[in-house]
Every structure is written in structure tokens, then in C-alpha cells.
Design a protein around this motif. Structure first.
Motif, PDB file in Angstrom:
ATOM      1  N   GLU A 172      -6.466  -1.805   0.944  1.00  0.00           N
ATOM      2  CA  GLU A 172      -5.150  -1.470   0.412  1.00  0.00           C
ATOM      3  C   GLU A 172      -4.375  -0.636   1.433  1.00  0.00           C
ATOM      4  OE1 GLU A 172      -2.793   1.161  -2.890  1.00  0.00           O
ATOM      5  OE2 GLU A 172      -4.884   1.588  -2.453  1.00  0.00           O
ATOM      6  N   LEU A 173      -3.314  -1.206   1.987  1.00  0.00           N
ATOM      7  CA  LEU A 173      -2.571  -0.510   3.034  1.00  0.00           C
ATOM      8  C   LEU A 173      -1.823   0.699   2.496  1.00  0.00           C
ATOM      9  CD1 LEU A 173      -2.017  -0.651   6.061  1.00  0.00           C
ATOM     10  CD2 LEU A 173      -0.015  -2.073   5.547  1.00  0.00           C
ATOM     11  N   GLY A 174      -1.370   0.618   1.240  1.00  0.00           N
ATOM     12  CA  GLY A 174      -0.675   1.744   0.639  1.00  0.00           C
ATOM     13  C   GLY A 174      -1.523   3.000   0.553  1.00  0.00           C
ATOM     14  N   TYR A 175      -2.837   2.842   0.571  1.00  0.00           N
ATOM     15  CA  TYR A 175      -3.764   3.964   0.486  1.00  0.00           C
ATOM     16  C   TYR A 175      -3.525   4.968   1.615  1.00  0.00           C
ATOM     17  CZ  TYR A 175      -8.363   6.273   1.016  1.00  0.00           C
ATOM     18  OH  TYR A 175      -9.388   7.176   1.164  1.00  0.00           O
ATOM     19  N   TYR A 176      -3.268   4.455   2.817  1.00  0.00           N
ATOM     20  CA  TYR A 176      -3.117   5.322   3.989  1.00  0.00           C
ATOM     21  C   TYR A 176      -1.807   6.103   3.934  1.00  0.00           C
ATOM     22  CZ  TYR A 176      -6.775   2.110   5.554  1.00  0.00           C
ATOM     23  OH  TYR A 176      -7.926   1.362   5.632  1.00  0.00           O
ATOM     24  N   VAL A 177      -0.720   5.398   3.648  1.00  0.00           N
ATOM     25  CA  VAL A 177       0.576   6.093   3.634  1.00  0.00           C
ATOM     26  C   VAL A 177       0.712   7.012   2.422  1.00  0.00           C
ATOM     27  CG1 VAL A 177       1.747   4.370   5.043  1.00  0.00           C
ATOM     28  CG2 VAL A 177       1.701   4.075   2.554  1.00  0.00           C
ATOM     29  N   ARG A 178       0.102   6.643   1.299  1.00  0.00           N
ATOM     30  CA  ARG A 178       0.155   7.502   0.114  1.00  0.00           C
ATOM     31  C   ARG A 178      -0.497   8.851   0.399  1.00  0.00           C
ATOM     32  NH1 ARG A 178      -2.575   4.590  -2.937  1.00  0.00           N
ATOM     33  NH2 ARG A 178      -0.899   3.373  -3.856  1.00  0.00           N
ATOM     34  N   ARG A 179      -1.627   8.838   1.081  1.00  0.00           N
ATOM     35  CA  ARG A 179      -2.318  10.095   1.397  1.00  0.00           C
ATOM     36  C   ARG A 179      -1.444  10.992   2.271  1.00  0.00           C
ATOM     37  NH1 ARG A 179      -8.289   8.870   3.500  1.00  0.00           N
ATOM     38  NH2 ARG A 179      -8.129  11.107   3.914  1.00  0.00           N
ATOM     39  N   LEU A 180      -0.704  10.392   3.183  1.00  0.00           N
ATOM     40  CA  LEU A 180       0.180  11.189   4.051  1.00  0.00           C
ATOM     41  C   LEU A 180       1.389  11.713   3.276  1.00  0.00           C
ATOM     42  CD1 LEU A 180      -0.080   8.901   7.187  1.00  0.00           C
ATOM     43  CD2 LEU A 180      -0.960  11.237   6.991  1.00  0.00           C
ATOM     44  N   ALA A 181       1.923  10.877   2.382  1.00  0.00           N
ATOM     45  CA  ALA A 181       3.075  11.317   1.586  1.00  0.00           C
ATOM     46  C   ALA A 181       2.712  12.484   0.683  1.00  0.00           C
ATOM     47  CB  ALA A 181       3.604  10.143   0.764  1.00  0.00           C
ATOM     48  N   ARG A 182       1.476  12.507   0.217  1.00  0.00           N
ATOM     49  CA  ARG A 182       1.030  13.634  -0.615  1.00  0.00           C
ATOM     50  C   ARG A 182       0.999  14.936   0.171  1.00  0.00           C
ATOM     51  NH1 ARG A 182      -4.110  10.855  -3.683  1.00  0.00           N
ATOM     52  NH2 ARG A 182      -2.943   9.688  -5.254  1.00  0.00           N
ATOM     53  N   LYS A 183       1.000  14.829   1.490  1.00  0.00           N
ATOM     54  CA  LYS A 183       1.048  16.010   2.347  1.00  0.00           C
ATOM     55  C   LYS A 183       2.475  16.313   2.805  1.00  0.00           C
ATOM     56  CE  LYS A 183      -3.428  16.735   2.370  1.00  0.00           C
ATOM     57  NZ  LYS A 183      -4.023  17.966   1.775  1.00  0.00           N
ATOM     58  N   GLY A 184       3.450  15.646   2.176  1.00  0.00           N
ATOM     59  CA  GLY A 184       4.841  15.921   2.488  1.00  0.00           C
ATOM     60  C   GLY A 184       5.413  15.101   3.621  1.00  0.00           C
ATOM     61  N   LEU A 185       4.703  14.065   4.056  1.00  0.00           N
ATOM     62  CA  LEU A 185       5.135  13.272   5.198  1.00  0.00           C
ATOM     63  C   LEU A 185       5.715  11.925   4.779  1.00  0.00           C
ATOM     64  CD1 LEU A 185       2.038  13.905   7.499  1.00  0.00           C
ATOM     65  CD2 LEU A 185       4.170  15.228   7.370  1.00  0.00           C
ATOM     66  N   VAL A 186       6.613  11.413   5.591  1.00  0.00           N
ATOM     67  CA  VAL A 186       7.070  10.028   5.476  1.00  0.00           C
ATOM     68  C   VAL A 186       6.176   9.201   6.397  1.00  0.00           C
ATOM     69  CG1 VAL A 186       8.936   8.416   6.011  1.00  0.00           C
ATOM     70  CG2 VAL A 186       9.445  10.593   4.891  1.00  0.00           C
ATOM     71  N   ALA A 187       5.666   8.070   5.926  1.00  0.00           N
ATOM     72  CA  ALA A 187       4.729   7.291   6.730  1.00  0.00           C
ATOM     73  C   ALA A 187       5.011   5.798   6.627  1.00  0.00           C
ATOM     74  CB  ALA A 187       3.296   7.574   6.280  1.00  0.00           C
ATOM     75  N   LEU A 188       4.779   5.110   7.729  1.00  0.00           N
ATOM     76  CA  LEU A 188       4.922   3.656   7.813  1.00  0.00           C
ATOM     77  C   LEU A 188       3.649   3.102   8.421  1.00  0.00           C
ATOM     78  CD1 LEU A 188       6.812   1.096   7.717  1.00  0.00           C
ATOM     79  CD2 LEU A 188       7.388   1.644  10.097  1.00  0.00           C
TER      80      LEU A 188
END
Length: 324
Positions: free
Chosen positions: A119-135
């Protein structure tokens, strides 16, 4: 069958170790598998786990390798998965990634030589939970045709995006460049079901609604040439800039004894350095869009989900690996 999250993780760890994974690999994969279920992406959750287990047993995944990290520049993290799983490479780099984003505002994570990323969303979701925008972008074994060619040249080549939002779960977009995921075609073929027109072509290059013929052929891009263009951009990011196998050169993810050796590319940005009230602005804008009936991707993720339902047939399939 119903599992609470703790039991589901333990079950996933148990079957992974039984199939030859190290405890570290099993932990990373189990966490990602449960997260996929919580995000409503069961096709890349426990239903996808047998692909990993077969990979461990047949040598497509190096079940005990420890990824190697290096830092070509202050804001670059390069990982060699050594034929293992992308999830462990990301876990090993995660804290360093956060540290470098904090220091430099933006950091690129580049991973090569891995099995498919799940699941690719898994990686960016973890970063967003730390306040980051991720692609994020990742490629895979060639399954999708493009243009006038009937030959598969790209993987499903998904991309994902996530951003933090005040007082709610992050916004998450996670979609394939193909009209559907390969696992959906495979599931339809196993159950003898037809598929919608526009999903795939048969081995002669003709459009088909026969899922079994589609398995022999290739997936199609969503939106025709536009989807194919996105698949190409993903390919360049995920394979070109990481040094991973191009999809055309990647061994099969479900056959043989060689790793697909594909890539994962992630950019993480600290938006607070540019816009101090970014998360609050996001919350306000999402509320405004929602009031107009706009669907906001990522709403399906349930952080407080406490149970996962698995079919008895899937549980039986997973339990068979415990006898190896």
C-alpha cells in the motif's frame, strides 16, 4: 474470522517468520499489512500477504537481508533493499528522514532493489502524521500496456500524496496509473467473474471483459494517454532516479526466484516553514470543499479501527505457510 489489531499483527508476524522472514522483516510487513486493512485497502492488506509469503519461500524476497543506507547529499537518503522489502527500508530510514526534513525543509528518500511496495499510501500517511506533506511513486513488474502497443511496459505504477490536517486524519490520495489494480483482475479470474470494459486487453491486444483472458494480456491505463503519461512519470521517479529495475526489466512479482528489484521514491516537505498555519488552512479548505459535496480522499482511514475481518479461506491459506 475477526481479529483485533494486536492479534492481526501477531498472526501476520507468525506466518511471515514461518515462511522464512527475519523478525525485523516480519514486524515491518505486519505493521504495513494491518495499516492497509485500516485504510480500507484490503486488496493490499492480508489478501496480498500470500504473495509475500510465496516470495520468501521461492527466493523472490530476501527474507533476512538488512537494507543498506547512505546519504549522497544532506537532503538525500538512498537505500538498497538488497532484494528485501521496501517497508523495512523505509522503517530503517524513517527517523533520519524526519531529522533531515527538520533541518533542511525537504528530503528525498530513494529506495532500489526491493519487492513491490504494498500500500503506497502507507508511506505518505506516516509522514503526514508527523506534519509533513509527502509524495510517493513506485513501479513494479510490467503489467500495463500503453499507447498502441499491446505489450505490458509499465507496472500499475501508483502514486500517493498526503498532507496533514488539523483535528482529523491526514488527507491521503493513493491511486494506480492503471484502470484497476492487478489483484482485482486476479481475484475476478479466481472467482470466474467478468471485469468492466476498459480495464484490460487480452494477449492479442483486444479489449476484454473476460478476467481469465485479461490475466494473459495486460492492464490498461486509466484515462488512456493521460494515465499512461502519469505511469511514465512514476516510472522515471521510481526506477529512473532510484537506479531500480525499469518495469520492463523487472522479474515477475508472483513467479520465479528473482526479486523484481523495483524502486520507491518519496519526497517529504515541511510545509510549516513556508506557511506556518498550513494544517489549519487545510482543515478549513477541506471543510469548505466537503460542504459542496466534494469527496476528500483519505476519509476511509480509520485510526480507531479495533477489529479486522478476514475470510476463513484466506486465514486457511495463510495458516498453510506455518507448516513449511
Amino acid at each position: 474470522m475477526r481479529y483485533d489489531l494486536k492479534s492481526a499483527r501477531e498472526f501476520a508476524i507468525h506466518v511471515c517468520v514461518a515462511a522464512g522472514a527475519s523478525k525485523a522483516v516480519a514486524l515491518s510487513l505486519a505493521e504495513a499489512t494491518v495499516a492497509a486493512e485500516c485504510s480500507g485497502r484490503s486488496s493490499v492488506g492480508f489478501a496480498h500477504l500470500p504473495d509475500y509469503l510465496e516470495g520468501f519461500l521461492c527466493g523472490r524476497i530476501a527474507g533476512t537481508e538488512e537494507p543498506a543506507l547512505c546519504f549522497p547529499a544532506p537532503a538525500l537518503i538512498q537505500v538498497d533493499a538488497k532484494g528485501g522489502i521496501a517497508q523495512l527500508g523505509f522503517d530503517r530510514a524513517f527517523e533520519e528522514l524526519l531529522t533531515r526534513v527538520s533541518a533542511y525543509g525537504v528530503t528525498v528518500f530513494s529506495l532500489q532493489n526491493s519487492y513491490t511496495a504494498g500500500e503506497l499510501g502507507y508511506y505518505v500517511r506516516r509522514l503526514a502524521r508527523k506534519g509533513l506533506v509527502a509524495l510517493a511513486a513506485t513501479n513494479g513488474s510490467a503489467l500495463m500496456a500503453a499507447g498502441q502497443s499491446s505489450e505490458a511496459v509499465y507496472g500499475t505504477n501508483p502514486f500517493a500524496f498526503a498532507a496533514p490536517v488539523d483535528n482529523r486524519a491526514p488527507l491521503v490520495i493513493d491511486q494506480a496509473s492503471s484502470a484497476t489494480a492487478f489483484v482485482n483482475i486476479r481475484q475476478a479470474a479466481e472467482q470466474g467473474e467478468t471485469i468492466p470494459e476498459g480495464w484490460a486487453i487480452d494477449e492479442k491486444g483486444h479489449n476484454t471483459t473476460d478476467s481469465r483472458e485479461a490475466i494473459k494480456g495486460a492492464l490498461l491505463a486509466f484515462g488512456g494517454a493521460r494515465g499512461a503519461n502519469i505511469a511514465l512519470m512514476v516510472e522515471i521517479l521510481a526506477a529512473g532516479t532510484t537506479g531500480a529495475n525499469w518495469s520492463l526489466d523487472a522479474p515477475s512479482f508472483d513467479d520465479g526466484s528473482h526479486s523484481p528489484g523495483v524502486g520507491l521514491f518519496i519526497v517529504a516537505l515541511n510545509p510549516q516553514l513556508l506557511v506556518p498555519d498550513f494544517s489549519a488552512r487545510m482543515a478549513s479548505q477541506i471543510e469548505r470543499l466537503s460542504s459542496k459535496g466534494i469527496h476528500i480522499p483519505g476519509d476511509s482511514y480509520t485510526e480507531d479501527k479495533i477489529e479486522i475481518d478476514l475470510s476463513s479461506s484466506l486465514v486457511a491459506t495463510l495458516e498453510k505457510y506455518c507448516s513449511h
